[in-house]
Design a protein around this motif. Structure first.
Motif, PDB file in Angstrom:
ATOM      1  N   PRO A   4      -0.444   3.528   5.140  1.00  0.00           N
ATOM      2  CA  PRO A   4       0.059   2.477   4.233  1.00  0.00           C
ATOM      3  C   PRO A   4      -1.018   1.547   3.707  1.00  0.00           C
ATOM      4  O   PRO A   4      -0.953   1.099   2.561  1.00  0.00           O
ATOM      5  CB  PRO A   4       1.064   1.723   5.117  1.00  0.00           C
ATOM      6  N   THR A   5      -2.034   1.274   4.509  1.00  0.00           N
ATOM      7  CA  THR A   5      -3.086   0.351   4.074  1.00  0.00           C
ATOM      8  C   THR A   5      -3.998   0.958   3.012  1.00  0.00           C
ATOM      9  O   THR A   5      -4.768   0.236   2.371  1.00  0.00           O
ATOM     10  CB  THR A   5      -3.949  -0.072   5.273  1.00  0.00           C
ATOM     11  N   ARG A  39      -2.813   3.333   0.591  1.00  0.00           N
ATOM     12  CA  ARG A  39      -2.052   3.998  -0.465  1.00  0.00           C
ATOM     13  C   ARG A  39      -2.442   3.512  -1.857  1.00  0.00           C
ATOM     14  O   ARG A  39      -2.499   4.301  -2.803  1.00  0.00           O
ATOM     15  CB  ARG A  39      -0.550   3.809  -0.220  1.00  0.00           C
TER      16      ARG A  39
END
Length: 257
Positions: free
Chosen positions: A134-135, A137
């Motif tokens: 997620p960090t 993307r």
């Protein structure tokens, strides 16, 4: 309902993201190849300005329809399969352009290649972002978009490395062979991020839920104005981008460069 695979290792994640990036670069190369080849191709094949315009336009039309249906097909059969097929299609039909000599043949080949370009884009974006942490993307998404203009720049650069008076067909040969070489790597190493539930009883319900979810994501909770504004900004931006990709080499060549 979709079936999620176990979390992949960091190495497999990196390989999958790189495969998506390389596909984006090769797509940019192939989109640009026609524009770079036309100043030599048009006189040899006796193509008029109107025919050249149609070749440029039909590729963009193919991209539009390919992007429209590529994501929907992936929702039904899986992203990896559609991405695999799209890269194979635009590679094969770009390579086919190197042996064609008629406007009609080039028109059909560019249309089908455009469908492949369009279908590959949303799936490479989805695959790359869904497997990224997620960090990272946002960075991954930006990298995918950078791959297209990088490929276009590489296509123009290749002409500086080739001998003076090179055959324009070599651009389509390079642009066709490299994606076809990438296809087995996609089949072997790409991670599948979405496996749709294949139960026939749920197919109709799944379609309606999917369509409803898309509309809600785009227009729900007061997002309608923002969505329409983004579309309004993106449409002319992409129009200018494709006009530059297609016509700039011809305009520069007409000035004697």
């Amino acid at each position: 309902m979709s079936v999620s695979a176990p979390s992949p290792s960091p190495a497999r994640t990196l390989v999958s993201v790189l495969l998506c990036f390389f596909a984006a670069v090769l797509e940019g190369f192939d989109i640009q190849a026609l524009g770079v080849a036309v100043p030599r191709m048009a006189p040899e094949l006796v193509l008029g300005a109107a025919q050249m315009g149609w070749l440029f336009a039909i590729g963009s039309i193919g991209i539009l329809f390919g992007a429209s249906i590529g994501g929907r097909i992936a929702d039904r059969y899986g992203r990896k399969l559609v991405f695999f097929g799209a890269v194979a299609v635009f590679g094969a039909f770009t390579l086919w352009m190197s042996v064609l000599s008629s406007f009609e043949g080039l028109f059909v080949a560019r249309l089908v290649a455009g469908l492949g370009f369009g279908a590959a884009l949303p799936n490479m974006m989805a695959l790359a972002t869904e497997i990224s942490p997620p960090t990272r993307r946002a960075l991954t998404t930006a990298a995918m978009f950078c791959g297209l203009p990088l490929g276009g720049a590489l296509c123009a650069s290749v002409t500086q490395w080739l001998p003076v008076g090179f055959d324009w067909r070599i651009l389509f040969q390079i642009g066709g062979i490299l994606p076809l070489l990438l296809v087995p790597a996609i089949a072997l190493f790409m991670i599948e991020t979405y496996r749709p539930d294949s139960s026939p009883k749920k197919s109709s319900r799944k379609k309606s839920v999917s369509a409803s979810a898309v509309m809600h994501a785009l227009f729900g909770h007061g997002r309608a104005a923002a969505t329409l504004l983004i579309w309004t900004i993106l449409a002319p931006t992409m129009l200018v981008l494709y006009l530059i990709l297609n016509w700039l080499p011809t305009l520069v060549a007409s000035k004697g460069l």
